[in-house]
Design a protein around this motif. Structure first.
Motif, PDB file in Angstrom:
ATOM      1  N   GLN A 118       0.846  -1.187   0.000  1.00  0.00           N
ATOM      2  CA  GLN A 118       0.000   0.000   0.000  1.00  0.00           C
ATOM      3  C   GLN A 118       0.884   1.240   0.000  1.00  0.00           C
ATOM      4  OE1 GLN A 118      -3.297  -0.147  -0.235  1.00  0.00           O
ATOM      5  NE2 GLN A 118      -3.412  -2.372   0.005  1.00  0.00           N
ATOM      6  N   TRP A 119       0.390   2.301  -0.617  1.00  0.00           N
ATOM      7  CA  TRP A 119       1.100   3.580  -0.570  1.00  0.00           C
ATOM      8  C   TRP A 119       0.963   4.144   0.833  1.00  0.00           C
ATOM      9  CZ3 TRP A 119       4.185   4.688  -4.454  1.00  0.00           C
ATOM     10  CH2 TRP A 119       3.864   4.288  -5.745  1.00  0.00           C
ATOM     11  N   THR A 120       2.059   4.592   1.438  1.00  0.00           N
ATOM     12  CA  THR A 120       1.988   5.287   2.715  1.00  0.00           C
ATOM     13  C   THR A 120       1.744   6.772   2.486  1.00  0.00           C
ATOM     14  OG1 THR A 120       4.400   5.499   2.761  1.00  0.00           O
ATOM     15  CG2 THR A 120       3.436   3.602   3.904  1.00  0.00           C
ATOM     16  N   SER A 121       2.192   7.272   1.358  1.00  0.00           N
ATOM     17  CA  SER A 121       1.891   8.631   0.902  1.00  0.00           C
ATOM     18  C   SER A 121       1.940   8.596  -0.623  1.00  0.00           C
ATOM     19  CB  SER A 121       2.899   9.635   1.463  1.00  0.00           C
ATOM     20  OG  SER A 121       4.186   9.379   0.961  1.00  0.00           O
ATOM     21  N   SER A 122       1.359   9.591  -1.243  1.00  0.00           N
ATOM     22  CA  SER A 122       1.294   9.603  -2.702  1.00  0.00           C
ATOM     23  C   SER A 122       2.403  10.489  -3.276  1.00  0.00           C
ATOM     24  CB  SER A 122      -0.068  10.108  -3.161  1.00  0.00           C
ATOM     25  OG  SER A 122      -0.171  10.031  -4.555  1.00  0.00           O
ATOM     26  N   PRO A 123       3.407   9.889  -3.928  1.00  0.00           N
ATOM     27  CA  PRO A 123       4.472  10.699  -4.518  1.00  0.00           C
ATOM     28  C   PRO A 123       3.960  11.462  -5.738  1.00  0.00           C
ATOM     29  CG  PRO A 123       4.787   8.393  -5.060  1.00  0.00           C
ATOM     30  CD  PRO A 123       3.624   8.457  -4.124  1.00  0.00           C
ATOM     31  N   GLU A 124       4.659  12.535  -6.107  1.00  0.00           N
ATOM     32  CA  GLU A 124       4.216  13.364  -7.230  1.00  0.00           C
ATOM     33  C   GLU A 124       4.312  12.640  -8.569  1.00  0.00           C
ATOM     34  OE1 GLU A 124       8.532  14.041  -6.601  1.00  0.00           O
ATOM     35  OE2 GLU A 124       6.821  14.222  -5.270  1.00  0.00           O
ATOM     36  N   TRP A 125       5.154  11.633  -8.689  1.00  0.00           N
ATOM     37  CA  TRP A 125       5.319  10.911  -9.944  1.00  0.00           C
ATOM     38  C   TRP A 125       4.315   9.771 -10.099  1.00  0.00           C
ATOM     39  CZ3 TRP A 125       6.314   6.042  -8.413  1.00  0.00           C
ATOM     40  CH2 TRP A 125       7.007   5.855  -7.207  1.00  0.00           C
ATOM     41  N   ARG A 126       3.523   9.520  -9.087  1.00  0.00           N
ATOM     42  CA  ARG A 126       2.542   8.426  -9.128  1.00  0.00           C
ATOM     43  C   ARG A 126       1.458   8.720 -10.148  1.00  0.00           C
ATOM     44  NH1 ARG A 126      -2.093   6.968  -4.830  1.00  0.00           N
ATOM     45  NH2 ARG A 126      -2.880   5.160  -5.955  1.00  0.00           N
ATOM     46  N   SER A 127       1.041   7.684 -10.851  1.00  0.00           N
ATOM     47  CA  SER A 127      -0.032   7.785 -11.829  1.00  0.00           C
ATOM     48  C   SER A 127      -0.930   6.565 -11.670  1.00  0.00           C
ATOM     49  CB  SER A 127       0.559   7.839 -13.239  1.00  0.00           C
ATOM     50  OG  SER A 127      -0.447   7.857 -14.195  1.00  0.00           O
ATOM     51  N   PRO A 128      -2.211   6.735 -11.386  1.00  0.00           N
ATOM     52  CA  PRO A 128      -3.099   5.587 -11.188  1.00  0.00           C
ATOM     53  C   PRO A 128      -3.117   4.654 -12.404  1.00  0.00           C
ATOM     54  CG  PRO A 128      -4.186   7.610 -10.549  1.00  0.00           C
ATOM     55  CD  PRO A 128      -2.909   8.000 -11.224  1.00  0.00           C
ATOM     56  N   HIS A 129      -3.255   3.386 -12.119  1.00  0.00           N
ATOM     57  CA  HIS A 129      -3.325   2.320 -13.123  1.00  0.00           C
ATOM     58  C   HIS A 129      -2.042   2.202 -13.949  1.00  0.00           C
ATOM     59  CE1 HIS A 129      -7.520   1.535 -12.315  1.00  0.00           C
ATOM     60  NE2 HIS A 129      -7.747   2.838 -12.359  1.00  0.00           N
ATOM     61  N   ARG A 130      -0.943   2.649 -13.443  1.00  0.00           N
ATOM     62  CA  ARG A 130       0.332   2.595 -14.159  1.00  0.00           C
ATOM     63  C   ARG A 130       1.029   1.274 -13.836  1.00  0.00           C
ATOM     64  NH1 ARG A 130       2.888   5.872 -17.388  1.00  0.00           N
ATOM     65  NH2 ARG A 130       5.126   6.031 -17.383  1.00  0.00           N
ATOM     66  N   LEU A 131       1.757   0.772 -14.802  1.00  0.00           N
ATOM     67  CA  LEU A 131       2.553  -0.442 -14.637  1.00  0.00           C
ATOM     68  C   LEU A 131       4.017  -0.068 -14.797  1.00  0.00           C
ATOM     69  CD1 LEU A 131       2.747  -3.659 -14.606  1.00  0.00           C
ATOM     70  CD2 LEU A 131       2.852  -3.447 -17.087  1.00  0.00           C
ATOM     71  N   TRP A 132       4.871  -0.611 -13.934  1.00  0.00           N
ATOM     72  CA  TRP A 132       6.311  -0.397 -14.034  1.00  0.00           C
ATOM     73  C   TRP A 132       7.004  -1.748 -14.091  1.00  0.00           C
ATOM     74  CZ3 TRP A 132       3.503   2.191 -10.190  1.00  0.00           C
ATOM     75  CH2 TRP A 132       3.394   3.569 -10.342  1.00  0.00           C
ATOM     76  N   ILE A 133       8.074  -1.806 -14.856  1.00  0.00           N
ATOM     77  CA  ILE A 133       8.981  -2.957 -14.830  1.00  0.00           C
ATOM     78  C   ILE A 133      10.227  -2.476 -14.108  1.00  0.00           C
ATOM     79  CG2 ILE A 133      10.403  -4.539 -16.168  1.00  0.00           C
ATOM     80  CD1 ILE A 133       8.354  -4.439 -18.395  1.00  0.00           C
ATOM     81  N   LEU A 134      10.597  -3.197 -13.047  1.00  0.00           N
ATOM     82  CA  LEU A 134      11.773  -2.855 -12.259  1.00  0.00           C
ATOM     83  C   LEU A 134      12.793  -3.972 -12.372  1.00  0.00           C
ATOM     84  CD1 LEU A 134       9.076  -1.765 -10.534  1.00  0.00           C
ATOM     85  CD2 LEU A 134      10.921  -0.760  -9.237  1.00  0.00           C
ATOM     86  N   ASP A 135      14.063  -3.611 -12.420  1.00  0.00           N
ATOM     87  CA  ASP A 135      15.117  -4.617 -12.528  1.00  0.00           C
ATOM     88  C   ASP A 135      15.352  -5.283 -11.176  1.00  0.00           C
ATOM     89  OD1 ASP A 135      16.719  -2.939 -10.997  1.00  0.00           O
ATOM     90  OD2 ASP A 135      18.165  -2.538 -12.574  1.00  0.00           O
ATOM     91  N   PRO A 136      16.194  -6.315 -11.104  1.00  0.00           N
ATOM     92  CA  PRO A 136      16.413  -7.019  -9.829  1.00  0.00           C
ATOM     93  C   PRO A 136      16.944  -6.133  -8.705  1.00  0.00           C
ATOM     94  CG  PRO A 136      17.173  -8.377 -11.635  1.00  0.00           C
ATOM     95  CD  PRO A 136      16.822  -7.034 -12.220  1.00  0.00           C
ATOM     96  N   ASP A 137      17.559  -5.000  -9.033  1.00  0.00           N
ATOM     97  CA  ASP A 137      18.062  -4.091  -8.003  1.00  0.00           C
ATOM     98  C   ASP A 137      17.003  -3.078  -7.563  1.00  0.00           C
ATOM     99  OD1 ASP A 137      20.584  -5.292  -8.079  1.00  0.00           O
ATOM    100  OD2 ASP A 137      21.209  -4.012  -9.746  1.00  0.00           O
ATOM    101  N   GLY A 138      15.826  -3.118  -8.148  1.00  0.00           N
ATOM    102  CA  GLY A 138      14.748  -2.208  -7.781  1.00  0.00           C
ATOM    103  C   GLY A 138      14.729  -0.920  -8.573  1.00  0.00           C
ATOM    104  N   LEU A 139      15.528  -0.835  -9.631  1.00  0.00           N
ATOM    105  CA  LEU A 139      15.536   0.370 -10.470  1.00  0.00           C
ATOM    106  C   LEU A 139      14.405   0.298 -11.491  1.00  0.00           C
ATOM    107  CD1 LEU A 139      19.359   0.559 -11.156  1.00  0.00           C
ATOM    108  CD2 LEU A 139      18.033   2.108  -9.734  1.00  0.00           C
ATOM    109  N   PRO A 140      13.556   1.324 -11.564  1.00  0.00           N
ATOM    110  CA  PRO A 140      12.498   1.333 -12.579  1.00  0.00           C
ATOM    111  C   PRO A 140      13.110   1.444 -13.975  1.00  0.00           C
ATOM    112  CG  PRO A 140      12.045   2.923 -10.842  1.00  0.00           C
ATOM    113  CD  PRO A 140      13.443   2.451 -10.646  1.00  0.00           C
ATOM    114  N   VAL A 141      12.714   0.548 -14.858  1.00  0.00           N
ATOM    115  CA  VAL A 141      13.246   0.525 -16.212  1.00  0.00           C
ATOM    116  C   VAL A 141      12.239   1.130 -17.183  1.00  0.00           C
ATOM    117  CG1 VAL A 141      14.129  -0.949 -18.052  1.00  0.00           C
ATOM    118  CG2 VAL A 141      14.634  -1.510 -15.680  1.00  0.00           C
TER     119      VAL A 141
END
Length: 186
Positions: A118-141
């Motif tokens: 769950q989001w604890t707060s809403s960051p400014e870059w957040r976009s509803p219904h968005r999908l991200w692929i993150l690498d094994p180190d946690g970097l958004p690709v």
């Protein structure tokens, strides 16, 4: 043609065989001839996003330490999106064990194989219904809008997995850590 002239001609041809490709490559780079301009990824590159550990989320768990992560934002009930990304995960076939899924938000229980945060707060870059692929180190690709075709995401994910192969002994390392216990042998 004398023997010496023939030998010199052979030597010049030999040099040309190696020099010609270099000259052609230089010309392609210098004058931008024959270099494709199209992009290969269907999603948007996400270099400005923070690593997953810095996202304002409750605890995040991945199936495997070296797993890629499909994280999708569900502001409300999103059973359709969750099912869509579950099917995409299954479509990876034998590579599916290299990818984990994370549903951020939404009500109810996550589908099998997905973690919930769950989001604890809403960051400014957040976009509803968005999908991200993150690498094994946690970097958004890559990031995707809700309207993206699952086949496009699948193409990108397969390309990422192919370009970043799993180390040959990784499966054995995971199996030995489960069977053998921790490093102290307990």
């Amino acid at each position: 043609m004398t023997h010496v002239a023939r030998q010199r001609l052979k030597l010049m041809a030999f040099f040309a065989i190696f020099a010609l490709p270099v000259a052609v490559a230089w010309g392609m780079v210098e004058w931008r001839i024959g270099i494709p301009e199209a992009r290969t990824a269907h999603g948007e590159l996400q270099p400005s996003l923070p690593v997953l550990a810095q996202w304002p989320l409750t605890a995040v768990e991945k199936d495997g330490e070296g797993d890629w992560l499909l994280a999708f934002d569900c502001p409300q009930a999103c059973a359709e999106d969750a099912d869509r990304w579950w099917r995409l995960h299954r479509a990876l076939g034998r590579e599916a064990d290299r990818v984990s899924r994370l549903r951020i938000g939404g009500g109810g229980k996550p589908l099998p194989g997905a973690a919930l945060a769950q989001w604890t707060s809403s960051p400014e870059w957040r976009s509803p219904h968005r999908l991200w692929i993150l690498d094994p180190d946690g970097l958004p690709v890559l990031g995707y809008e809700q309207e993206v075709a699952a086949s496009d995401v699948l193409d990108d994910l397969r390309r990422l997995l192919r370009m970043n192969p799993e180390p040959p002994l990784a499966k054995y390392d995971q199996a030995s850590s489960v069977v053998g216990g921790d490093a102290d042998g307990q």
